[in-house]
Design a protein around this motif. Structure first.
Motif, mmCIF file in Angstrom:
data_model
loop_
_atom_site.group_PDB
_atom_site.id
_atom_site.type_symbol
_atom_site.label_atom_id
_atom_site.label_comp_id
_atom_site.label_asym_id
_atom_site.label_seq_id
_atom_site.Cartn_x
_atom_site.Cartn_y
_atom_site.Cartn_z
ATOM 1 N N UNK A 128 3.109 6.744 -27.123
ATOM 2 C CA UNK A 128 2.540 7.831 -26.266
ATOM 3 C C UNK A 128 1.104 7.291 -26.045
ATOM 4 N N UNK A 129 0.813 6.256 -26.488
ATOM 5 C CA UNK A 129 -0.752 5.961 -26.331
ATOM 6 C C UNK A 129 -0.911 5.439 -24.818
ATOM 7 N N UNK A 130 -2.135 5.785 -24.407
ATOM 8 C CA UNK A 130 -2.447 5.583 -22.967
ATOM 9 C C UNK A 130 -2.373 3.910 -22.646
ATOM 10 N N UNK A 131 -2.610 3.290 -23.831
ATOM 11 C CA UNK A 131 -2.407 1.681 -23.495
ATOM 12 C C UNK A 131 -1.091 1.440 -23.379
ATOM 13 N N UNK A 132 0.169 1.913 -23.780
ATOM 14 C CA UNK A 132 1.402 1.585 -23.054
ATOM 15 C C UNK A 132 1.471 1.749 -21.690
ATOM 16 N N UNK A 133 1.206 2.908 -21.423
ATOM 17 C CA UNK A 133 1.102 3.434 -19.895
ATOM 18 C C UNK A 133 0.426 2.163 -19.085
ATOM 19 N N UNK A 134 -0.630 1.791 -19.490
ATOM 20 C CA UNK A 134 -1.635 0.792 -18.631
ATOM 21 C C UNK A 134 -1.037 -0.484 -18.524
ATOM 22 N N UNK A 135 -0.446 -0.925 -19.624
ATOM 23 C CA UNK A 135 0.170 -2.309 -19.809
ATOM 24 C C UNK A 135 1.334 -2.328 -18.949
ATOM 25 N N UNK A 136 2.096 -1.136 -18.830
ATOM 26 C CA UNK A 136 3.393 -1.153 -17.930
ATOM 27 C C UNK A 136 2.923 -1.182 -16.441
ATOM 28 N N UNK A 137 2.026 -0.577 -16.160
ATOM 29 C CA UNK A 137 1.567 -0.427 -14.792
ATOM 30 C C UNK A 137 1.001 -1.693 -14.326
ATOM 31 N N UNK B 178 0.807 -1.143 0.208
ATOM 32 C CA UNK B 178 0.001 0.146 0.000
ATOM 33 C C UNK B 178 0.868 1.063 0.053
ATOM 34 N N UNK B 179 1.957 1.115 0.822
ATOM 35 C CA UNK B 179 3.040 2.345 0.746
ATOM 36 C C UNK B 179 3.612 2.662 -0.662
ATOM 37 N N UNK B 180 3.969 1.317 -1.247
ATOM 38 C CA UNK B 180 4.404 1.385 -2.630
ATOM 39 C C UNK B 180 3.366 2.200 -3.450
ATOM 40 N N UNK B 181 2.242 1.885 -3.366
ATOM 41 C CA UNK B 181 1.245 2.191 -4.184
ATOM 42 C C UNK B 181 0.843 3.831 -3.989
ATOM 43 N N UNK B 182 0.678 3.997 -2.698
ATOM 44 C CA UNK B 182 0.474 5.593 -2.595
ATOM 45 C C UNK B 182 1.607 6.553 -2.695
ATOM 46 N N UNK B 183 2.852 5.804 -2.757
ATOM 47 C CA UNK B 183 4.190 6.751 -3.073
ATOM 48 C C UNK B 183 4.267 6.973 -4.297
ATOM 49 N N UNK B 184 3.782 5.999 -5.231
ATOM 50 C CA UNK B 184 4.123 6.327 -6.606
ATOM 51 C C UNK B 184 5.176 5.373 -7.158
ATOM 52 N N UNK B 185 5.713 4.431 -6.175
ATOM 53 C CA UNK B 185 6.975 3.647 -6.572
ATOM 54 C C UNK B 185 6.563 2.827 -7.864
ATOM 55 N N UNK B 186 5.271 2.476 -7.805
ATOM 56 C CA UNK B 186 4.815 1.752 -9.233
ATOM 57 C C UNK B 186 5.137 2.316 -10.550
ATOM 58 N N UNK B 187 4.703 3.696 -10.248
ATOM 59 C CA UNK B 187 4.694 4.507 -11.482
ATOM 60 C C UNK B 187 6.360 4.635 -11.905
ATOM 61 N N UNK B 188 7.176 4.775 -10.826
ATOM 62 C CA UNK B 188 8.750 4.892 -11.017
ATOM 63 C C UNK B 188 9.308 3.652 -11.802
ATOM 64 N N UNK B 189 8.708 2.501 -11.391
ATOM 65 C CA UNK B 189 9.165 1.203 -11.941
ATOM 66 C C UNK B 189 8.611 1.133 -13.179
ATOM 67 N N UNK B 190 7.449 1.651 -13.735
ATOM 68 C CA UNK B 190 6.933 1.578 -14.825
ATOM 69 C C UNK B 190 7.748 2.341 -16.004
ATOM 70 N N UNK B 191 8.316 3.542 -15.314
ATOM 71 C CA UNK B 191 9.043 4.264 -16.324
ATOM 72 C C UNK B 191 10.257 3.346 -16.704
ATOM 73 N N UNK B 192 10.983 2.984 -15.721
ATOM 74 C CA UNK B 192 12.104 2.127 -16.067
ATOM 75 C C UNK B 192 11.932 1.173 -17.169
ATOM 76 N N UNK B 193 10.680 0.367 -16.934
ATOM 77 C CA UNK B 193 10.577 -0.575 -18.147
ATOM 78 C C UNK B 193 10.051 -0.258 -19.493
ATOM 79 N N UNK B 194 9.816 1.162 -19.769
ATOM 80 C CA UNK B 194 9.196 1.669 -20.898
ATOM 81 C C UNK B 194 9.919 1.358 -22.253
ATOM 82 N N UNK B 195 11.396 1.114 -22.282
ATOM 83 C CA UNK B 195 11.784 1.026 -23.419
ATOM 84 C C UNK B 195 11.960 -0.342 -23.753
#
Lengths: 202, 227
Positions: free
Chosen positions: B102-111, B73-90
Motif C-alpha cells: 500500500x506504500x505510494x512507492x508501489x504505485x509510482x513504480x507501477x505507473x 496523450x488520450x491514453x494519459x488523459x483518460x486514465x488508461x495507464x492507471x487501469x493497466x497499472x492496477x492489472x500489474x499490481x499482483x
C-alpha cells in the motif's frame, strides 16, 4: 466473480495463441501480432478516452504538437553521428573493424555491421539511434540488418544514462549491483534480438 | 565518453582514408605506391550525402511521432495507464517484496513501468524519478541503493516494450514496406531481457560482495576523505 471472468478471458486468449501456433507457423503468428497491434491501439485508446469523457480530438492534437519538437530535437544528434559513421564507413575503416570482430560476432549470428551500434547502445541513446538510422538507410529497412538493428534498439536501453540520472536525482553514490544487473539484461536483450530475428526473419 | 568515441571515429576514418591514398600495392614484383586522392574524395562525398540524409530522416519522422504522441496523450488523459497499472499490481508485489503493497512507492513504480511499456519515452522519465524518490523514503542508508532500487533499475533498462514508437517512425521514414513488423520480435526480446534483469538482480543481491553492510564502511571512508 469479476476475477473469475478475467481468468476465463485470459485462459481463452492463451488457448487461442496456443492453437494458432499449431495451425500457423511461429513466423505467421508473430507477423499477425505485429500487423494487428497498431490498428487495435488506435481504435481502442480513443474509444476508451471518449467513454471516459476525454475530448479525444482536442487532446490528440495537443499531444501531436510535441511530435514536431521531438523530431527537431534529434536532428543535431543525427547529423553528428552520421558524420562520424559515414566517414568511418566510406574511408574503409568500418570494413577493417568488421573483419577484426567477425570471429566473435559470427559465432552468435550477428552481422559485423551491427557491432558499432551494440557497443554504442548503453552509452548514448541518440548515438545508437543515429547508427540505427544510418544502417537502416544503407541496408534498407526491410533487410535482415535493418530489422535486426530495429529490434535491438527497441529491446535495450541507455543504461549508463538512466543509472546516472535516477541515482543522481536521489544522491545515491553506492549503486551496488544495479549496473552489473542492468548490463547483463542489456546483453541478454542483444542476444535475444539476434536469436529472435533469425527465427522470425531468417 | 561519447566525446572521445566520436572524435576517435573521425580521426581513424580520415587516417585510414589518408593511408589508402598512398595506394600501397603488394605484387610479385615488389611493394610500390599508386597514389591517388580517390579514398579522400569518397570520404567527402559520403559525409556530405549523409548529413543531408540525417535531416530528411528526421523530417520524415515528424508525422508518425505526432500521431503516436497524440494517441498516447488520450491514453494519459483518460486514465488508461492507471487501469493497466492496477492489472500489474499482483506481479509487482512479488517483484518488490521490500516495499509494502500500500506504500505510494508501489504505485509510482507501477505507473513508471507501464509508461515505459507503452513507449512513452521522455514522458516516462519523470515518472521513473518519482518512483525513485518514493523508494528512497524507505531507504535506511541514504547513500546506498536498496534492493528494490536495483531491481527497478535493471527492469527499466530492459523494460518490456509494446510499441517502440521512434523506431517504427524511422523505419517508415526510410521507406519500409511494413515498418511495424518488428513489434512482435521486440516484445519477445524484451520479455527475455526483463526476465534476465529480474533473475540477475535477485541473484546478485544475495552475493556477499553486494551486501549493504560492505558499503556502509566504504561510504564512511569516502566521507572522511572529503572532510
Amino acid at each position: 466473480m469479476k476475477n473469475l471472468k478475467k481468468k476465463i478471458i485470459f485462459l481463452i486468449v492463451l488457448a487461442m495463441l496456443f492453437v494458432s501456433f499449431f495451425i500457423f507457423s511461429f513466423t505467421e503468428v508473430m507477423m499477425a501480432i505485429s500487423v494487428i497491434a497498431i490498428p487495435m491501439i488506435i481504435v481502442i485508446i480513443p474509444i476508451y478516452g471518449h467513454a471516459k469523457g476525454v475530448k479525444v480530438y482536442e487532446v490528440f492534437t495537443d499531444g501531436a504538437k510535441e511530435g514536431f519538437q521531438v523530431a527537431l530535437r534529434i536532428i543535431p544528434f543525427l547529423v553528428a553521428i552520421f558524420l562520424a559513421i559515414s566517414a568511418f564507413r566510406s574511408s574503409g575503416a568500418m570494413d577493417i573493424l568488421t573483419w577484426i570482430l567477425s570471429p566473435i560476432t559470427n559465432s552468435i549470428g550477428m552481422p559485423g555491421e551491427v557491432v558499432p551500434m551494440a557497443l554504442m547502445r548503453p552509452l548514448s541513446g541518440s548515438g545508437a539511434l543515429g547508427i540505427m538510422a544510418e544502417l537502416i538507410t544503407t541496408h534498407g529497412p526491410d533487410s535482415f540488418i535493418g530489422r535486426l538493428v530495429s529490434v535491438m534498439m527497441g529491446s535495450t536501453e541507455t543504461t549508463f544514462y538512466i543509472l546516472a540520472v535516477y541515482f543522481g536525482s536521489i544522491n545515491v553514490r553506492q549503486t551496488r549491483h544495479a549496473l552489473p544487473a542492468a548490463l547483463t539484461a542489456d546483453l541478454a536483450g542483444m542476444i535475444a534480438s539476434v536469436v529472435v530475428c533469425h527465427a522470425i526473419f531468417g | 565518453m561519447i566525446n572521445i568515441i566520436w572524435l576517435a571515429m573521425i580521426v581513424i576514418a580520415v587516417g585510414v582514408a589518408g593511408i589508402r591514398c598512398l595506394g600501397i600495392t603488394i605484387s610479385p614484383l615488389g611493394i610500390y605506391l599508386v597514389p591517388s586522392f580517390e579514398p579522400l574524395s569518397q570520404l567527402t562525398n559520403g559525409v556530405f550525402e549523409y548529413s543531408k540524409f540525417a535531416v530528411e530522416l528526421a523530417i520524415g519522422l515528424v508525422g508518425l511521432m505526432a500521431l503516436w504522441l497524440g494517441i498516447m496523450k488520450i491514453a494519459e488523459k483518460s486514465g488508461l495507464i492507471t487501469v493497466i497499472a492496477r492489472g500489474l499490481r499482483p506481479v509487482m508485489v512479488k517483484l518488490f517484496p521490500e516495499i509494502p503493497p500500500e506504500d505510494p512507492a508501489m504505485g509510482s513504480i507501477i505507473m513508471a513501468l507501464s509508461a515505459t511499456m507503452l513507449g512513452l519515452g521522455n514522458a516516462s522519465t519523470p515518472l521513473g524519478l518519482k518512483a525513485f524518490q518514493d523508494m528512497q523514503k524507505l531507504n535506511k542508508h541514504k547513500n546506498i541503493a536498496t534492493n528494490a532500487q536495483c531491481t527497478y533499475m535493471a527492469m527499466s533498462t530492459s523494460s518490456v516494450t509494446i510499441i517502440p514508437a521512434t523506431i517504427i517512425g524511422i523505419r517508415s521514414a526510410a521507406g519500409s514496406d511494413n515498418p511495424t513488423d518488428i513489434i512482435a520480435p521486440v516484445i519477445i526480446a524484451t520479455v527475455i531481457s526483463t526476465t534476465v534483469a529480474v533473475v540477475m538482480s535477485k541473484f546478485l543481491q544475495r552475493l556477499p560482495r553486494y551486501q549493504v553492510e560492505n558499503f556502509i564502511e566504504q561510504d564512511e571512508e569516502n566521507n572522511n576523505e572529503k572532510s
